[in-house]
Design a protein around this motif. Structure first.
Motif, short mmCIF file in Angstrom:
data_model
loop_
_atom_site.label_atom_id
_atom_site.label_comp_id
_atom_site.label_asym_id
_atom_site.label_seq_id
_atom_site.Cartn_x
_atom_site.Cartn_y
_atom_site.Cartn_z
N VAL A 60 0.86 -1.18 0.00
CA VAL A 60 0.00 0.00 0.00
C VAL A 60 0.89 1.23 0.00
CG1 VAL A 60 -1.88 1.21 1.15
CG2 VAL A 60 -1.72 -1.28 1.33
N GLU A 61 0.64 2.15 -0.92
CA GLU A 61 1.42 3.38 -1.03
C GLU A 61 0.46 4.55 -1.12
OE1 GLU A 61 4.88 2.35 -4.04
OE2 GLU A 61 3.02 1.30 -4.57
N GLY A 62 0.82 5.68 -0.47
CA GLY A 62 -0.04 6.84 -0.64
C GLY A 62 -0.01 7.82 0.51
N SER A 63 -0.99 8.70 0.50
CA SER A 63 -1.08 9.81 1.43
C SER A 63 -1.32 9.34 2.86
CB SER A 63 -2.24 10.73 1.02
OG SER A 63 -2.09 11.20 -0.29
N ALA A 64 -1.14 10.29 3.78
CA ALA A 64 -1.51 10.07 5.18
C ALA A 64 -2.98 9.67 5.25
CB ALA A 64 -1.27 11.34 5.99
N GLN A 65 -3.28 8.75 6.15
CA GLN A 65 -4.67 8.30 6.29
C GLN A 65 -4.87 7.58 7.61
OE1 GLN A 65 -5.31 4.57 3.59
NE2 GLN A 65 -3.77 5.86 2.56
N ASP A 66 -6.13 7.50 8.02
CA ASP A 66 -6.54 6.75 9.20
C ASP A 66 -7.51 5.67 8.74
OD1 ASP A 66 -5.27 8.48 11.32
OD2 ASP A 66 -6.56 9.97 10.35
N VAL A 67 -7.28 4.44 9.18
CA VAL A 67 -8.04 3.28 8.72
C VAL A 67 -8.76 2.67 9.91
CG1 VAL A 67 -7.89 1.02 7.60
CG2 VAL A 67 -6.33 2.87 6.91
N TYR A 68 -10.04 2.36 9.74
CA TYR A 68 -10.85 1.81 10.83
C TYR A 68 -11.65 0.60 10.36
CZ TYR A 68 -9.97 6.44 12.84
OH TYR A 68 -9.37 7.58 13.30
N ARG A 69 -11.57 -0.48 11.10
CA ARG A 69 -12.48 -1.60 10.92
C ARG A 69 -13.33 -1.66 12.18
NH1 ARG A 69 -14.08 -5.85 7.89
NH2 ARG A 69 -14.29 -7.93 8.82
N THR A 70 -14.62 -1.42 12.04
CA THR A 70 -15.52 -1.18 13.16
C THR A 70 -16.55 -2.31 13.29
OG1 THR A 70 -17.15 -0.01 11.81
CG2 THR A 70 -15.27 1.29 12.65
N PRO A 71 -17.33 -2.31 14.37
CA PRO A 71 -18.38 -3.32 14.49
C PRO A 71 -19.34 -3.33 13.29
CG PRO A 71 -18.02 -2.28 16.61
CD PRO A 71 -17.18 -1.53 15.62
N ARG A 72 -19.56 -2.17 12.69
CA ARG A 72 -20.43 -2.11 11.51
C ARG A 72 -19.85 -2.95 10.37
NH1 ARG A 72 -20.09 1.35 7.18
NH2 ARG A 72 -18.61 2.69 8.30
N HIS A 73 -18.54 -2.88 10.20
CA HIS A 73 -17.90 -3.69 9.16
C HIS A 73 -17.90 -5.17 9.52
CE1 HIS A 73 -15.87 0.36 8.68
NE2 HIS A 73 -16.51 0.20 7.55
N LEU A 74 -17.67 -5.47 10.80
CA LEU A 74 -17.63 -6.86 11.24
C LEU A 74 -18.98 -7.54 11.02
CD1 LEU A 74 -15.68 -6.46 14.60
CD2 LEU A 74 -14.77 -7.23 12.41
N SER A 75 -20.06 -6.76 11.14
CA SER A 75 -21.40 -7.35 11.03
C SER A 75 -21.73 -7.78 9.61
CB SER A 75 -22.45 -6.34 11.51
OG SER A 75 -22.52 -5.24 10.63
N ARG A 76 -20.94 -7.34 8.63
CA ARG A 76 -21.22 -7.69 7.23
C ARG A 76 -20.81 -9.11 6.89
NH1 ARG A 76 -19.08 -2.26 4.04
NH2 ARG A 76 -20.30 -0.74 5.24
#
Length: 311
Positions: A60-76
């Motif tokens: 993965v290459e690119g700009s500054a960023q914040d990444v989140y895997r949340t309960p909403r994503h887990l429920s999928r």
């Protein structure tokens, strides 16, 4: 090999839509996550990916960023994996549920996609991210949760070895791997177990010597794996790796050392001059001539042909 490279880049996005495109690309290439940027209008990133056996090599290459895997994503639902990340140029931060850590350049971080996690890249996100099947990780780590969310330090000991090896697993390596994918996966798993420092019962006396004898006897078998040697000895694969680790060895190192010793003996003996270099490679278990030449040069500093001529 016919392993293709896959690539996603915000270069394909329409003006002003780079961050939205990237979120969609991440969800396609990895799994459902949120990505946030403090400068969305200037955001740019790229993801390159290739399969190496049962592992997936991602850059993965690119700009500054914040990444989140949340309960909403887990429920999928959907498939889940562990990810081993290594960023070598700058500090960054990561967390698995309540366990967070600040990582120095070269440190590794293991996370489980079945649980919440987050990453924070302050200036650039340039990172190697290795996708590891859950059952594969659980074969190597008796308690993977204990290793997740904490820094595996890359500045010394087995953490340094893990970091150096992980950073070599660029997606392009999958196009022409220097060793069979199963052997590279074994090396990664052994280094991960050693770097995580998981506790294990002491190895049985003499087991490491039995393993070494078995590897010497079977080193010429193409595609020989730790699982096959363990089965032949009537022990579990984890027991094999832990017995070797107690002596600061890994299966891949021991197997390759046996193969290179055998190749040196054949090249040094005039009786085998009728054999081509490719045939000598086959006789020590390396069927691909280019793999054999690369491995021999790495081990000895010479190509097989050059060593034979210097005799």
């Amino acid at each position: 090999m016919n392993t293709p490279l896959r690539r996603w880049s915000t270069e394909a996005a329409s003006h002003g839509r780079s961050l939205d495109y990237w979120v969609d690309a991440v969800c396609e290439g990895f799994l459902a996550m949120d990505v946030r940027s403090r400068a969305p209008q200037r955001f740019e990133a790229a993801l390159t990916s290739a399969a190496l056996g049962e592992l997936q090599l991602n850059r993965v290459e690119g700009s500054a960023q914040d990444v989140y895997r949340t309960p909403r994503h887990l429920s999928r639902g959907g498939p889940n994996y562990f990810y081993l990340l290594c960023k070598s140029d700058e500090p960054w931060a990561g967390a698995q549920e309540a366990r967070g850590t600040r990582l120095a350049p070269g440190d590794c971080l293991l996370v489980d996609s079945r649980r919440r996690y987050e990453f924070h890249f302050d200036t650039r996100c340039d990172t190697i991210s290795l996708q590891l099947p859950s059952d594969w990780v659980e074969r190597w780590l008796p308690d993977p949760a204990a290793a997740c969310g904490r820094a595996l330090e890359g500045r010394g000991g087995f953490g340094a070895a893990l970091s150096a090896f992980a950073r070599q697993l660029q997606p392009e390596l999958a196009l022409a791997p220097p060793l069979p994918p199963a052997l590279l996966a074994d090396q990664l798993g052994a280094l991960l177990a050693l770097a995580a420092g998981t506790e294990a019962p002491p190895a049985r006396p003499g087991l490491a010597a039995r393993i070494a004898d078995a590897v010497r006897e079977r080193h010429a078998e193409p595609g020989l794996t730790a699982a096959a040697v363990a089965a032949g000895l009537g022990i579990g694969e984890r027991s094999l790796h832990r017995a070797l680790a107690a002596h600061r060895h890994t299966f891949a190192q021991q197997l390759m050392a046996c193969r290179m010793d055998s190749a040196r003996r054949l090249l040094a003996d005039p009786r085998f001059d009728r054999l081509t270099v490719a045939e000598i490679g086959r006789r020590v278990g390396l069927l691909d001539p280019s793999h054999f030449v690369r491995a021999f040069r790495h081990a000895t500093g010479h190509t097989p042909g050059a060593l034979r001529r210097q005799r």
